[in-house]
Every structure is written in structure tokens, then in C-alpha cells.
Design a protein around this motif. Structure first.
Motif, mmCIF file in Angstrom:
data_model
loop_
_atom_site.group_PDB
_atom_site.id
_atom_site.type_symbol
_atom_site.label_atom_id
_atom_site.label_comp_id
_atom_site.label_asym_id
_atom_site.label_seq_id
_atom_site.Cartn_x
_atom_site.Cartn_y
_atom_site.Cartn_z
ATOM 1 N N LYS A 22 22.966 15.528 6.138
ATOM 2 C CA LYS A 22 22.593 15.129 7.420
ATOM 3 C C LYS A 22 23.297 13.956 7.848
ATOM 4 O O LYS A 22 23.095 12.962 7.540
ATOM 5 N N LYS A 101 13.902 21.016 19.211
ATOM 6 C CA LYS A 101 15.007 22.027 18.417
ATOM 7 C C LYS A 101 16.143 22.078 19.432
ATOM 8 O O LYS A 101 15.749 22.233 20.781
ATOM 9 N N CYS A 150 20.920 28.544 7.911
ATOM 10 C CA CYS A 150 19.995 28.103 8.822
ATOM 11 C C CYS A 150 18.643 27.768 8.187
ATOM 12 O O CYS A 150 18.236 26.754 8.337
ATOM 13 N N GLU A 151 18.276 28.508 7.322
ATOM 14 C CA GLU A 151 16.937 28.284 6.628
ATOM 15 C C GLU A 151 17.053 26.929 5.749
ATOM 16 O O GLU A 151 16.290 26.104 5.606
ATOM 17 N N LEU A 152 18.307 26.771 5.066
ATOM 18 C CA LEU A 152 18.360 25.548 4.406
ATOM 19 C C LEU A 152 18.498 24.207 5.430
ATOM 20 O O LEU A 152 18.099 23.227 4.968
ATOM 21 N N MET A 153 18.736 24.471 6.616
ATOM 22 C CA MET A 153 18.844 23.379 7.474
ATOM 23 C C MET A 153 17.683 23.654 8.407
ATOM 24 O O MET A 153 17.529 22.932 9.339
ATOM 25 N N ASP A 154 16.706 24.094 7.839
ATOM 26 C CA ASP A 154 15.316 23.985 8.456
ATOM 27 C C ASP A 154 15.182 24.781 9.874
ATOM 28 O O ASP A 154 14.549 24.434 10.682
ATOM 29 N N GLY A 155 16.163 25.844 10.013
ATOM 30 C CA GLY A 155 16.154 26.505 11.260
ATOM 31 C C GLY A 155 15.898 27.994 10.863
ATOM 32 O O GLY A 155 15.334 28.365 9.761
ATOM 33 N N GLU A 156 15.866 28.677 12.005
ATOM 34 C CA GLU A 156 15.670 30.207 11.957
ATOM 35 C C GLU A 156 16.951 30.920 12.791
ATOM 36 O O GLU A 156 17.239 30.586 13.692
ATOM 37 N N LEU A 173 17.766 25.187 15.247
ATOM 38 C CA LEU A 173 17.870 23.940 14.308
ATOM 39 C C LEU A 173 16.838 22.764 14.955
ATOM 40 O O LEU A 173 17.118 22.352 15.934
ATOM 41 N N PRO A 174 16.345 21.966 13.895
ATOM 42 C CA PRO A 174 15.688 20.901 14.512
ATOM 43 C C PRO A 174 16.525 19.785 14.862
ATOM 44 O O PRO A 174 17.888 19.732 14.472
ATOM 45 N N TYR A 176 17.410 15.792 15.375
ATOM 46 C CA TYR A 176 17.216 14.596 14.904
ATOM 47 C C TYR A 176 17.582 13.329 15.781
ATOM 48 O O TYR A 176 18.766 13.419 16.273
#
Ligand code: MN
Length: 321
Positions: A22, A101, A150-156, A173-174, A176
Motif C-alpha cells: 500500500k 472506490k 483484485c481480491e487481495l487488494m480488497d476489490g472485485e 478497488l477501494p 485511500y
């Protein structure tokens, strides 16, 4: 190379070994760069890649730029691959304000994907059918890697498609908040790698590995010296000041374990961080290296991200001694 990288990534994802960073990055710069890069590929088919970035998106977010680029690259190369000549591929970034997002959409006007195939298109080794593999190539791993990333990055990730009309792949993706000064980031053109400083001793007998490691160290703007075995390493360490040692295990004359044991008993150099670089990634090896006095170890083939993380960790500590 692309296929090998896919398989390496896939095996890491499979064992959940892949680390996601991050770090602040410039959103529009990242996507403009991707568009320019892929426009070169697209030229062959007279395709135009149209980039549309939502003005409401923040300039910066935190994330793993390399992994975001990997996902977008995969979607763009698919879109180019499946597009008819003389058409457009659209790369669109949308700000989902209420969810905080960003959504990235990659659309083509290609052959499309049938509804029955859509549901497992993100599963490994799935392509539309085997004739697709023959016609368009690839490992069939790209989309499943993209999904995992994508899932590891909290996305879909998802897809909409109509046969004969085209497909739109998208991921979210979220976003920040980036707290540091923007101009500070802008001045730091080489990004995160500009921050590490140090003099590294590379102890490695294999010429190819020497080349690989030093190419990476060059990229991080670190100075280094090469020692071909443990004996040479000891001699060089007593004559010059180093901040860290990258230590191969198997070497002629004196191996990495023996050299480490001697370094740890030698005044003036005994506190230097030593990172084992080894092809032996068996369980129990880590304990063996630590017991010999090494601080950490990384496996061969060296992952540039992992090496960089390791260097950041041990070089930022150097002021304590
Ligand atoms: Mn060796």
C-alpha cells in the motif's frame, strides 16, 4: 516470459505467498502510461485505445501500483486480442463516490463470450474453448490471476458480455486518502525506490545470479560489490564498510553458512544484516539460516518486490547501530 511470469504468479497465489503493498501512486499517470504502452500494441490492428478518467477521482491513492498495472494489462491485452481490426478499446475509470472506490472498465467490440462460459471465465485454465487457445494463445491464467489480485487488494472483478457485440471487464478497488504532500510525491519521480540507500555486498558464485541481483540493485540505485565465495566476502568485509550482505548458500571454498558464522564472531562486522539468498526453500531451511546467524532469507528465483521489501526493512534500520 509472460507465460512464465503468469505461472510463477499463479503458484504464489496458490500458496498465498504474494504480498500486496500500500504505497501512494498517481492514478491518472498510471492509467495514461498503460494506455500509451498498449496503444503501441494496438497499432498493429489499427485499434484505438480510448482513455476516459473521471474528473472526480482523487489524484492519488494507496495501493500496489505494479499489481494494479498487472490486472489492467491483462484486461487490455485480452481486449486487444479479441477486438476486430479498426475498432476501439475503451479504458474507463469511474469514481464510485458513495462507496469510496474506483471502478476500472475495459471494453471491446470483439467476439463476446457466451453466457454459459461467463460463469467460469475467472477459473484457472478456462478460455472460451480450446480453439480460442489455439487461435489467440495465452496460458488461460491471466483472468484467474487478475481475480485473485483484485481480491487481495480488497476489490472485485466481473464481466458483462454479449456474443457478437463485445465484452466489458471491470474491477473495483477501494480508494485511500493519501496524507503526504502531493509535491513531495511528484518530486519523487522514481517512487518508493528512491528512499533506500546503502552499500551491499553480494556473495554469489553463479554469474547469472550475480547479474540478476546486481541488475535489481542498479534499479534501486544501491551501490554494491560482488564476492564470488565466502572467503572473498570475509576479505572484502574487513576492508570496506557495507550496510547489508546478500548471501548465497552453496559456494566453493567457503559456503554461506560458514561465512555467516565467522562474520558473527568478527568484531566491527558482526552486526551487519545478512540475508540468505537460496534455492532451498524447504521448510526447516529458514530455521537453519537463522541459527547460523542470518537475519532473513529470500528464495531463488528472486522476486524483485520481495527483495525490495527486504532491503527496505533492513536498510532503514541501519541508523540504529
Ligand atoms: Mn551458489
Amino acid at each position: 516470459l509472460k507465460i512464465i511470469n503468469d505461472i510463477l504468479d499463479f503458484s504464489k497465489l496458490d500458496t498465498k505467498k504474494l504480498l500486496i503493498e500500500k504505497i501512494p501512486y498517481d492514478i491518472s499517470k498510471t492509467f495514461k502510461h498503460l494506455q500509451e504502452l498498449f496503444q503501441l500494441n494496438a497499432q498493429e490492428k489499427s485499434l484505438e485505445i480510448l482513455l476516459d478518467i473521471d474528473k472526480n477521482l482523487p489524484a492519488y491513492t494507496l495501493g500496489d501500483k505494479i499489481r494494479v498495472e498487472q490486472v489492467v494489462s491483462n484486461l487490455l491485452s485480452n481486449a486487444i486480442k479479441f477486438s476486430p481490426n479498426n475498432s476501439n478499446v475503451s479504458l474507463k475509470l469511474i469514481h464510485l463516490k458513495s462507496e469510496n472506490k474506483m471502478k476500472c472498465e475495459v471494453s471491446d467490440f470483439g467476439i463476446g463470450i457466451s453466457q454459459s462460459k461467463l460463469q467460469d471465465i475467472f477459473n484457472p485454465f478456462t478460455q472460451e474453448d480450446s480453439s480460442t487457445t489455439r487461435k489467440f494463445g495465452g496460458t488461460g491464467l491471466g483472468l484467474s490471476i487478475s481475480k485473485e489480485l483484485c481480491e487481495l487488494m480488497d476489490g472485485e472483478i466481473g464481466v458483462n458480455s454479449t456474443l457478437g457485440e463485445g465484452s466489458t471487464f471491470y474491477f473495483t478497488l477501494p480508494l485511500y486518502q493519501v496524507d503526504c504532500q502531493l509535491d513531495e510525491l511528484q518530486n519523487n519521480t522514481s517512487g518508493k525506490i528512491a528512499n533506500i540507500r546503502g552499500n551491499i555486498l553480494v556473495v554469489e558464485d553463479n554469474k547469472t545470479n550475480q547479474l540478476l541481483v546486481t541488475m535489481l540493485l542498479d534499479e534501486y540505485h544501491l551501490s554494491y560489490t560482488i564476492a564470488n565465495d565466502g572467503l572473498e566476502a570475509l576479505e572484502i568485509l574487513t576492508n570496506e564498510k557495507f550496510d547489508l550482505v546478500l548471501m548465497d548458500e552453496n559456494m566453493p571454498n567457503m559456503n554461506g553458512i560458514e561465512a555467516t558464522k565467522i562474520i558473527r564472531k568478527t568484531d566491527l562486522i558482526k552486526d551487519i544484516p545478512i540475508i540468505a539468498v537460496t534455492a532451498n526453500a524447504l521448510s526447516g531451511d529458514k530455521e537453519r539460516f537463522i541459527k547460523a546467524g542470518m537475519d532473513a532469507y529470500i528464495a531463488k528465483p528472486i522476486d524483485s518486490q520481495e527483495l525490495h521489501n527486504m532491503l527496505c526493512k533492513y536498510l532503514s534500520n541501519k541508523k540504529r547501530t
